[in-house]
Design a protein around this motif. Sequence first.
Motif, PDB file in Angstrom:
ATOM      1  N   HIS A   1       5.915   8.436   2.787  1.00 38.53           N
ATOM      2  CA  HIS A   1       6.734   8.609   3.987  1.00 38.53           C
ATOM      3  C   HIS A   1       6.010   9.356   5.093  1.00 38.53           C
ATOM      4  CE1 HIS A   1      10.427   7.148   2.136  1.00 38.53           C
ATOM      5  NE2 HIS A   1      10.172   7.895   1.080  1.00 38.53           N
ATOM      6  N   HIS A   2       4.963  10.082   4.789  1.00 39.38           N
ATOM      7  CA  HIS A   2       4.358  11.027   5.731  1.00 39.38           C
ATOM      8  C   HIS A   2       3.223  10.352   6.501  1.00 39.38           C
ATOM      9  CE1 HIS A   2       6.660  14.254   3.870  1.00 39.38           C
ATOM     10  NE2 HIS A   2       6.322  13.728   2.703  1.00 39.38           N
ATOM     11  N   VAL A   3       3.243  10.565   7.827  1.00 35.13           N
ATOM     12  CA  VAL A   3       2.294   9.905   8.717  1.00 35.13           C
ATOM     13  C   VAL A   3       1.704  10.953   9.649  1.00 35.13           C
ATOM     14  CG1 VAL A   3       1.949   8.118  10.465  1.00 35.13           C
ATOM     15  CG2 VAL A   3       3.602   7.764   8.608  1.00 35.13           C
ATOM     16  N   ASN A   4       0.382  10.894   9.832  1.00 31.35           N
ATOM     17  CA  ASN A   4      -0.314  11.657  10.869  1.00 31.35           C
ATOM     18  C   ASN A   4      -0.812  10.680  11.913  1.00 31.35           C
ATOM     19  OD1 ASN A   4       0.115  13.952   9.382  1.00 31.35           O
ATOM     20  ND2 ASN A   4      -1.995  14.133   8.655  1.00 31.35           N
ATOM     21  N   LEU A   5      -0.341  10.863  13.146  1.00 32.63           N
ATOM     22  CA  LEU A   5      -0.740   9.997  14.255  1.00 32.63           C
ATOM     23  C   LEU A   5      -1.569  10.839  15.218  1.00 32.63           C
ATOM     24  CD1 LEU A   5      -0.550   7.348  15.875  1.00 32.63           C
ATOM     25  CD2 LEU A   5       1.574   8.202  16.856  1.00 32.63           C
ATOM     26  N   THR A   6      -2.850  10.470  15.383  1.00 34.44           N
ATOM     27  CA  THR A   6      -3.773  11.257  16.201  1.00 34.44           C
ATOM     28  C   THR A   6      -4.303  10.397  17.332  1.00 34.44           C
ATOM     29  OG1 THR A   6      -4.445  12.509  14.236  1.00 34.44           O
ATOM     30  CG2 THR A   6      -5.833  12.690  16.191  1.00 34.44           C
TER      31      THR A   6
ATOM     32  N   ARG B   1       7.801  12.035   9.477  1.00 37.07           N
ATOM     33  CA  ARG B   1       8.218  11.400   8.226  1.00 37.07           C
ATOM     34  C   ARG B   1       8.971  10.130   8.555  1.00 37.07           C
ATOM     35  NH1 ARG B   1      12.130  10.884   4.314  1.00 37.07           N
ATOM     36  NH2 ARG B   1      11.454  11.254   2.146  1.00 37.07           N
ATOM     37  N   CYS B   2       8.611   9.039   7.897  1.00 39.64           N
ATOM     38  CA  CYS B   2       9.272   7.760   8.135  1.00 39.64           C
ATOM     39  C   CYS B   2      10.703   7.793   7.605  1.00 39.64           C
ATOM     40  CB  CYS B   2       8.505   6.624   7.459  1.00 39.64           C
ATOM     41  SG  CYS B   2       6.866   6.349   8.123  1.00 39.64           S
ATOM     42  N   HIS B   3      11.574   7.114   8.313  1.00 38.68           N
ATOM     43  CA  HIS B   3      12.944   6.981   7.852  1.00 38.68           C
ATOM     44  C   HIS B   3      13.008   6.041   6.648  1.00 38.68           C
ATOM     45  CE1 HIS B   3      14.108   7.909  12.298  1.00 38.68           C
ATOM     46  NE2 HIS B   3      13.767   8.985  11.627  1.00 38.68           N
ATOM     47  N   GLY B   4      14.120   6.074   5.991  1.00 35.22           N
ATOM     48  CA  GLY B   4      14.302   5.180   4.849  1.00 35.22           C
ATOM     49  C   GLY B   4      13.934   5.837   3.535  1.00 35.22           C
ATOM     50  N   THR B   5      14.074   5.039   2.462  1.00 40.86           N
ATOM     51  CA  THR B   5      13.838   5.554   1.111  1.00 40.86           C
ATOM     52  C   THR B   5      12.623   4.942   0.433  1.00 40.86           C
ATOM     53  OG1 THR B   5      15.340   3.873   0.244  1.00 40.86           O
ATOM     54  CG2 THR B   5      16.289   6.019   0.796  1.00 40.86           C
TER      55      THR B   5
ATOM     56  N   LEU C   1       3.982   3.902  18.272  1.00 39.60           N
ATOM     57  CA  LEU C   1       3.818   3.416  16.906  1.00 39.60           C
ATOM     58  C   LEU C   1       5.200   3.128  16.350  1.00 39.60           C
ATOM     59  CD1 LEU C   1       2.312   2.894  14.215  1.00 39.60           C
ATOM     60  CD2 LEU C   1       2.519   5.351  13.755  1.00 39.60           C
ATOM     61  N   HIS C   2       5.429   1.851  15.980  1.00 41.73           N
ATOM     62  CA  HIS C   2       6.673   1.444  15.329  1.00 41.73           C
ATOM     63  C   HIS C   2       6.337   1.130  13.877  1.00 41.73           C
ATOM     64  CE1 HIS C   2       8.184   0.961  19.426  1.00 41.73           C
ATOM     65  NE2 HIS C   2       7.147   0.152  19.665  1.00 41.73           N
ATOM     66  N   ILE C   3       7.090   1.728  12.964  1.00 37.31           N
ATOM     67  CA  ILE C   3       6.802   1.495  11.554  1.00 37.31           C
ATOM     68  C   ILE C   3       8.109   1.486  10.775  1.00 37.31           C
ATOM     69  CG2 ILE C   3       6.420   3.958  11.108  1.00 37.31           C
ATOM     70  CD1 ILE C   3       4.327   3.132   9.007  1.00 37.31           C
ATOM     71  N   SER C   4       8.171   0.610   9.795  1.00 33.62           N
ATOM     72  CA  SER C   4       9.291   0.570   8.864  1.00 33.62           C
ATOM     73  C   SER C   4       8.744   0.207   7.488  1.00 33.62           C
ATOM     74  CB  SER C   4      10.339  -0.461   9.291  1.00 33.62           C
ATOM     75  OG  SER C   4      11.355  -0.570   8.308  1.00 33.62           O
ATOM     76  N   LEU C   5       9.131   0.971   6.494  1.00 36.25           N
ATOM     77  CA  LEU C   5       8.714   0.704   5.121  1.00 36.25           C
ATOM     78  C   LEU C   5       9.744  -0.130   4.381  1.00 36.25           C
ATOM     79  CD1 LEU C   5       7.289   4.223   4.196  1.00 36.25           C
ATOM     80  CD2 LEU C   5       6.102   2.248   5.158  1.00 36.25           C
TER      81      LEU C   5
ATOM     82  N   THR D   1       0.838  -1.206   0.000  1.00 35.52           N
ATOM     83  CA  THR D   1       0.000   0.000   0.000  1.00 35.52           C
ATOM     84  C   THR D   1       0.869   1.252   0.000  1.00 35.52           C
ATOM     85  OG1 THR D   1      -0.122  -0.052   2.415  1.00 35.52           O
ATOM     86  CG2 THR D   1      -1.896  -1.130   1.193  1.00 35.52           C
ATOM     87  N   MET D   2       0.433   2.226  -0.778  1.00 37.84           N
ATOM     88  CA  MET D   2       1.073   3.539  -0.793  1.00 37.84           C
ATOM     89  C   MET D   2       0.495   4.418   0.309  1.00 37.84           C
ATOM     90  SD  MET D   2       3.269   5.509  -2.322  1.00 37.84           S
ATOM     91  CE  MET D   2       3.660   7.258  -2.539  1.00 37.84           C
ATOM     92  N   GLU D   3      -0.766   4.186   0.641  1.00 37.06           N
ATOM     93  CA  GLU D   3      -1.412   4.957   1.697  1.00 37.06           C
ATOM     94  C   GLU D   3      -2.253   4.029   2.546  1.00 37.06           C
ATOM     95  OE1 GLU D   3      -4.528   7.677   0.355  1.00 37.06           O
ATOM     96  OE2 GLU D   3      -4.148   6.967  -1.677  1.00 37.06           O
ATOM     97  N   ASP D   4      -2.368   4.380   3.832  1.00 44.64           N
ATOM     98  CA  ASP D   4      -3.125   3.568   4.780  1.00 44.64           C
ATOM     99  C   ASP D   4      -3.953   4.486   5.669  1.00 44.64           C
ATOM    100  OD1 ASP D   4      -2.106   0.796   4.285  1.00 44.64           O
ATOM    101  OD2 ASP D   4      -0.202   1.761   4.794  1.00 44.64           O
ATOM    102  N   ASP D   5      -5.080   3.958   6.118  1.00 39.33           N
ATOM    103  CA  ASP D   5      -5.955   4.664   7.043  1.00 39.33           C
ATOM    104  C   ASP D   5      -6.442   3.653   8.075  1.00 39.33           C
ATOM    105  OD1 ASP D   5      -8.246   5.935   8.294  1.00 39.33           O
ATOM    106  OD2 ASP D   5      -8.140   7.418   6.705  1.00 39.33           O
TER     107      ASP D   5
END
Length: 1304
Positions: free
Chosen positions: A277-282, A291-295, A238-242, A198-202
């Motif tokens: 890379h961009h995440v909004n955590l509410t 912004r998530c690390h990595g490329t 929240l732990h995330i890695s792409l 996925t490119m985007e998630d909700d």
Amino acid sequence: MGVRRLLGLLLAACASFLLPGPGCLARPCYDELVAPLYSSSIGASSRYNIFYSASFARLHSTSGWSPDPRDKQPWLQIDLMQKHRINAVATQGTFNTYDWLTRYIVLYGDHPTSWKPFFQQGSNWTFFGNVNESGVVRHDLHYPILARYIRIIPVAWNPRGKIGLRLGLYGCPYRSHVLYFDGDDAISYRFRAKKISTMEDDISFNFKTVEQDGVLMHGEGSQGDYITVELKQAQLFLHISLGSSPVHATEGHTTVAVGSLLDDQHWHSLHIERYGHHVNLTLDGEVKRFRCHGTFEHLDLETELFFGGVIDQDKQHLTYRQNFRGCVENIIFNGVNIADLARHRRSNIRFEGSVGHYCQDQVNTPITFAGINNYVQVPGIPRRNRLAVSFRFRSWDMAGLLLYTSFADRLGSLEMVLSEGQINVSIAQPGKKKLEFAAGHRLNDGFWHSVQLVAREGSAVVTIDDDDGAEFRVAHPFQLRTGSQYFFGGCPKPASITGCRSNQTAFHGCLQMLNVDMQPVDLEMLVQHRLGKYADVFFNVCGITDRCTPNLCEHDGRCVQSWDDFMCICDLTGYKGETCHKSLYKESCDAYRVSGKTSGNYTIDPDGSGPLKPFTVYCDIREDRAWTIIRHNRHYATRVTGSSVDQPYLGAVEYWNASWAEVSALANASEYCEQRIELHCYNSRLLNTPSGLPFSFWMGRNNERHYYWGGSRPGIQRCACGLDKNCVDPQYFCNCDADHTLWRTDKGLLTFVDHLPVTQVVVGDTNRSGSEAQFLLGPLRCYGDRNTWNTVSFNRGAALLFPTFQANHSLDISFYFKTTAPSGVFLENPGSRNYVRVELNTTRDVVFAYDIGNGHENLTVRSAVPWNDDEWHQVKAELNVKLARLRVDKLPWVVRPAPPQSFVRLEFDRPLYVGAAEHKMRPFLGCLRALRMNGVTLNLEGKANETEGVRVNCTGHCQDPPVPCQNSGLCVERYSHYSCNCSISAFDGPFCNHDIGGYFEEGTWVRYNILPMSLYAAREFASIVSSPWQPLPGYNLTSEEVSFSFSTTSAPAVLLYISSFVKDYMAVLIKDDGSLQLRYQLGTSPYVFALTTKPVTDGRPHHVNITRLHRTLYTQVDYLPVMEQQFSLFVDSKLDSPKNLYLGRVMETGVIDPEIQRYNTPGFSGCLSGVKFNSIVPLKAIFRPTSVVRPYSIRGELVESSCASMLPLTTILIPPEMDPWYMGTEFPHVHDDGWIGIIIGFVTFLLLLLGGLLVLLYLYYHRYKGSYHTNEPKAIQDYSGTVKPLSVRKDQNLPQILEEAKGD
């Protein structure tokens, strides 16, 4: 099938319209919820009478709710019958009374025995209420309440009335799909495909728990991708890695924490939105954007996504985590309602354990201690030799009384205190030393802690958190007989009556599970006053909140909090202030130079209060400037071999004590910077050719590549020798490009500030046999400050627009201004709800106005002298959650502390206006410079536009006025225009060019008092006391400047005479022969100077200018050349003690020079104008008085006249816009409206058409030039006659020929 599938997708996308996230079919969730309820759903603790019962507590009802005045803890409760989403609360006073609430608390919950206070932003649980009985005050909540029950607690009300309330709630029903996990359960949602990308998630869901740790969600992929949501220490992580790759050095793991104290057994709403890379955590209205690390940008997950824990943890890469224990509802993953699928046992849901479809709450009844004198008093079994008390508490306070009890038979007392984060127990008995012991550590961390105290005669045991290892045992002889009363949280007053004699401060926090004598305290009976007493406490609610989350302390400041406030510890941060916002250090070495420092190592902070940290540099401080020097790791030569264009050598430059961003901030703020770069090459090329791709280059600010070398200029691919045309090979522009097998060098200074500092040197041509290169880089050297004099002038109503100012929780503004205008707005950033504005409100008031969520407020600095004096003034304004303050120049700060538990809402959605308010209202006219906001300097000069009335630098109309001020008039800058100050000029008028003079009849004279006798005596005394060489202030005795105009026909006469208290004088005379003479006496004998040799008694105006500087005399009459003459060296250079100025005749007492007396009779007859002696203008004082004091005397007839006025050599051309008599070009106004205009137009058209036809007929009948048909014979001309023939037209312009013809 296509239509059905599309419809299914639309319904799936909109299926959440009853859930927290908005859907495409969602209606606005602002329905009025109280009005349609039955009366049974509205309850209260009590009522004033039947006409003020709870059923009247609806908005706009004919009455309202009021409790019984004896009710110590009144409340109004709403049962919405099912769970609702509540977005706003509104209150109103009781109809037609003086009863209304001014402050109140909102509690909510799923059960009437368990409540949670709603905290506004700023952790304030008190809502502002009404100011009258009829108005409705509505509060839109910054995140929605999800609850069935709402309770309103009155806190304050109108002092002229009583509690009165009508309530409105706005929201909509909330459909809930609940799952319960007991710590051993979990579910997984299996994807339709084996993996998804996925490119985007909700993702969104709600949860509540009493546990501090647990995994809420987890999913992972085989390429290193994962996403995990878990609780740790009651915080959500929240732990995330792409994904991670061995090719890329950047690690993909990202962890973000949000929230605090989430173990309160109340619902919390989580929403995760990701795009690339961009995440909004509410979480509960608190938003973190990162912004998530990595490329990588896609999240690749395989097989399934877990909730409530992880199934088959050994098969997952996740290290062991405790499963979640609590309730989760409405799990939505990319539009899929997983909770609903689990309720219906769908095949793509896998279960571990017995997941329930209900929410099982633990029954706990907490008590909130939030008052100054709060306490709970409960009875105990007296005269027992064993004391057993246990309870649980949570608090942020460092100190507070937890328990106090007095022993029976006056055997003493026991006191348990929370002190410095530990439990201190003291047992005091008469005649014995107090027994004191402590247990626990850092117990004021906001979490629940259990305390158990068991005491017997001679021993006591304290157990913390049921940990046997945390027990503290003491064995000491003491007697014990339990008392009859136990006091929790504080002592009631007075102690002589209550028996509670502790001097400790009251405890602030929460208590629950109170046990006395091994029996639980019945809180229900306590609330009903059937058991014990209490004051200033709230039952069934724990009102604790974390005031350090989010942390409002900036620059890594440490937040320390208490029950109702927080404090920032700024030690070792390099910053100071209430929120660690202000830097401790100066911006540059030049600032240290101005403060008097010498060369050495100093810490600087180029961006002030900005996000960049301060760093240490060496300051080379000289008399005229201070060089800032920053060294790095490439100061010595770096040898390079084996590099190519495809695999170049990357020489990163690491600056000492500073990052690239911090060094870039220094260079950006400096007036000049330089950095030397050198490349020594052996069979290695540098730039190759001007059009080719260079082999080597350097990288500067913002990682930009630059293809020019030291000593050259940007934009041209050359070295220094290429500019000087002295390269070793003329066909190349660098020495190294000659590619010789011997050592060559290219070096020079890089001086373009916007490209510095050098961050990397790339070398790429050393892979050939024998090729080698060495480069070295000098330190970055900068001086000056180009931000301080970033200046513009506003010459008419205009505003500079900048992007919306982005601030978190603090704001500081500083700038300099200079103006002559009475008022104007310096800057304003408006928003839909909030704004900040700094303005010159009046000539003496500078105002800082703002609305940050608490209404309109302002600070004013008032000065005793006007601010619009056309001098530079510095303004500093600061705003944070603790206070707002304003300062101008060196005046004291004007400070306004913020209300407790405030929140700074710096949310603006419109541009920043500089020079005026929005829509160019109240524009500022003057100059602004050095405008900084939160450490960022706004480039005013870059936005200046002269066509709009904003110029670079502080320039106005006085720099090049269209019409200069004449005759010593001073130009006064008004920025939109200018005016002339004629106060020291002998003239008046708009440009000081209107002569002021008078006509003197014979015998008329004027005396002007220069120095009265009283001031002369004071002057003489001051000269004796101090020094005879110190003149009285205001009198320059070594120089005079005299000018006047006159016209006369009589001689002799005295035009002007300056007398003194001694023998000195100065006189301008007309001799008997009509010539003009100047006489000076400075000390001994008079000096005589002939100003003209020709008579001046011709009745025409004449102008005289006389200037003396020490012993040099300059004179000019009319427009003749200036004459320079010298006094003797033996003559005194002072005109000592000037006394009076005479015009027309000398009437001085005492001895007068006989020569003056000879010319003094019969007196001057004529005109004098424009008379000026230094700053004295006697005729202007007479005819244009500005003071009630009359320092002059007049004898005879003196009439104002300009008969002596001199015409200027050049005519002053006044522009039309500055001419007060200019009326503009007049155009006749023709009313052509209505039928009259149409008729006139039609008639005009017919006339033009008729004229055209006549012209055509004329041309047709006269189409043959020079001839016509006639039967008459031609006339015979008589050339000898006296009549002039009319056939030759050009002879009419020759009158001389006509005269000759007439003569003939």
